[in-house]
Design an enzyme around this catalytic site. Structure first.
Site, PDB file in Angstrom:
ATOM      1  N   ASP A   1       4.835   4.925  -0.948  1.00 57.16           N
ATOM      2  CA  ASP A   1       3.782   4.957  -1.968  1.00 57.16           C
ATOM      3  C   ASP A   1       4.341   4.798  -3.389  1.00 57.16           C
ATOM      4  OD1 ASP A   1       1.116   4.916  -2.622  1.00 57.16           O
ATOM      5  OD2 ASP A   1       0.750   7.057  -2.357  1.00 57.16           O
TER       6      ASP A   1
ATOM      7  N   HIS B   1      -3.712   4.837   3.390  1.00 59.62           N
ATOM      8  CA  HIS B   1      -3.857   6.280   3.670  1.00 59.62           C
ATOM      9  C   HIS B   1      -4.850   6.548   4.810  1.00 59.62           C
ATOM     10  CE1 HIS B   1      -1.353   7.035   0.175  1.00 59.62           C
ATOM     11  NE2 HIS B   1      -2.134   6.234  -0.519  1.00 59.62           N
TER      12      HIS B   1
ATOM     13  N   HIS C   1       3.357  -0.180   2.133  1.00 59.65           N
ATOM     14  CA  HIS C   1       2.567   0.454   1.060  1.00 59.65           C
ATOM     15  C   HIS C   1       3.489   1.103   0.028  1.00 59.65           C
ATOM     16  CE1 HIS C   1      -1.405   2.387  -0.193  1.00 59.65           C
ATOM     17  NE2 HIS C   1      -0.510   2.858  -1.038  1.00 59.65           N
TER      18      HIS C   1
ATOM     19  N   HIS D   1      -7.132   1.129  -0.693  1.00 61.39           N
ATOM     20  CA  HIS D   1      -6.939   2.578  -0.665  1.00 61.39           C
ATOM     21  C   HIS D   1      -8.290   3.196  -0.289  1.00 61.39           C
ATOM     22  CE1 HIS D   1      -3.371   1.648  -3.012  1.00 61.39           C
ATOM     23  NE2 HIS D   1      -2.996   2.914  -2.940  1.00 61.39           N
TER      24      HIS D   1
ATOM     25  N   GLU E   1      -8.184   8.715   1.074  1.00 56.69           N
ATOM     26  CA  GLU E   1      -6.909   9.416   0.849  1.00 56.69           C
ATOM     27  C   GLU E   1      -7.226  10.872   0.493  1.00 56.69           C
ATOM     28  OE1 GLU E   1      -4.692   7.828  -2.445  1.00 56.69           O
ATOM     29  OE2 GLU E   1      -2.990   9.166  -2.139  1.00 56.69           O
TER      30      GLU E   1
ATOM     31  N   HIS F   1       3.957   0.969  -4.322  1.00 58.11           N
ATOM     32  CA  HIS F   1       3.539   0.429  -5.627  1.00 58.11           C
ATOM     33  C   HIS F   1       4.803   0.068  -6.383  1.00 58.11           C
ATOM     34  CE1 HIS F   1      -0.732   1.653  -5.276  1.00 58.11           C
ATOM     35  NE2 HIS F   1      -0.204   2.481  -4.397  1.00 58.11           N
TER      36      HIS F   1
HETATM   37 ZN   LIG Z   1      -1.014   3.749  -2.911  1.00 59.46          ZN
END
Ligand SMILES: [Zn+2]
Length: 356
Positions: free
Chosen positions: A297, A239, A17, A215, A218, A19
């Site tokens: 992340d 998450h 995970h 997602h 979270e 980005h």
């Molecule tokens: Zn994310």
């Protein structure tokens, strides 16, 4: 040079995970910004970090604001997007990440809209061009730095009009793209699965035999988990901390072995799971032997490496064994084809042994 704390214990890693459009090097942002006349008030790394790094517990919205500052530097520019993806591979290799799934929104890096979200002005760099460019760069980077990388394409919750195109790109680029995701501000769609563009896109990808993650939970309620499982048909959850608000949904995740892509540092800074006196959700996941991994992340915004996240997980109370287990969980829940997954696990076994 002596290894950083945490490097020696966990020399080989897997990241599920991250980005890619939130994993740009600060120096690269400055370099490219200078050539495009963007963020002129940031001259040094220190200026830039002050502007975009979230250094104290904040909100998911604050993180998204940072994206709006630096993603325009890359959006709409082929060379910049290529460099972003290529350097992503080098950064993985430097951290001992042997396999990564890099996720990004093709639309947020494109500029073929009347009013592009991030690109400074409209142009002819389409979402398809973005995926073509990223795929080329990752292929070259993986080769040059001897790692493996696959892509996950993101739908964005508040831009449902993009989602069917994202599904089409997943299918077209299935050699390098393994899955679809939905990211952005967190809210329930509430729409019927036959009407909601995100859910239709996920369905299309599922029928094509590709994977799904979303997602969810979270920063908002555990309800999101039900929607992700029952209407997006996800195999993993990004998450998922708030699943603990509802014992029923949490027990279902455990029973079905749904993989939770957790991000320790991010969880504190987004307010997803404030690091207070209460037991941190990730520690509960570890103690209950949930299927979870540890991830970064958004390294640009959080200024973190994967080792930093392992060390933060240790501060939450995870043992070295639980962290090693999370690395094997990541490999086994990766979206690689079975044979490649088997090879990845055996690569980990040569470093950590076969008891995991
Ligand atoms: Zn994310």
């Amino acid at each position: 040079m002596a290894p950083q704390p945490g490097e020696a214990e966990f020399p080989l890693k897997v990241e599920l995970h991250v980005h890619m459009d939130g994993a740009a090097r600060h120096q690269t942002i400055l370099d490219v910004a200078a050539t495009r006349g963007l963020i002129p008030h940031c001259k040094t790394i220190q200026d830039l970090k002050q502007e975009i790094v979230v250094s104290k517990p904040s909100t998911l919205d604050r993180l998204l604001h940072s994206f709006a500052t630096f993603v325009p530097v890359f959006a709409g520019n082929r060379d910049a997007v290529y460099r972003l993806a290529y350097e992503f591979c080098e950064d993985c290799a430097l951290q001992g990440i042997t396999y990564a799934e890099a996720r990004f929104s093709p639309h947020l890096l494109a500029n073929t809209f009347e009013k592009p979200v991030y690109a400074p002005e409209p142009g002819n760099f389409s979402p398809r061009d973005v995926v073509t460019t990223v795929s080329e760069a990752l292929k070259q980077g993986a080769l040059d730095f001897n790692i493996k990388v696959k892509e996950i394409l993101c739908c964005i919750r508040n831009f449902p009009e993009w989602s069917l195109e994202v599904a089409g790109l997943c299918r077209e680029f299935r050699d390098s793209v393994v899955a679809i995701d939905v990211a952005g501000p967190e809210f329930l769609s509430g729409m019927d699965p036959t009407q909601c563009p995100h859910k239709l896109a996920f369905k299309e990808v599922e029928i094509a035999g590709l994977h799904r993650t979303a997602h969810a939970s979270e920063v908002t309620s555990s309800e999101m988990i039900y929607e992700a499982l029952d209407e997006y048909h996800v195999e993993r959850i990004g998450h998922g901390y708030r699943s603990l608000d509802c014992e029923k949904v949490y027990q279902r995740l455990l029973k079905e072995g749904i993989h939770l892509e957790t991000c320790p540092i991010s969880s504190v800074f987004t307010g997803g799971a404030p690091n207070g006196k209460v037991i941190h959700p990730i520690l509960r996941f570890a103690e209950d032997k949930a299927n979870f991994s540890l991830n970064t992340d958004d390294p640009t915004v959080l200024d973190n490496t994967l080792t930093d996240d392992y060390l933060t997980a240790k501060e939450f109370g995870l043992s070295d064994d639980q962290i090693t287990q999370s690395i094997f969980n990541a490999a086994r829940s990766s979206f690689l084809p079975d044979e490649e997954k088997r090879l990845l696990v055996s690569e980990l076994v040569t470093v950590y042994g076969d008891q995991w």
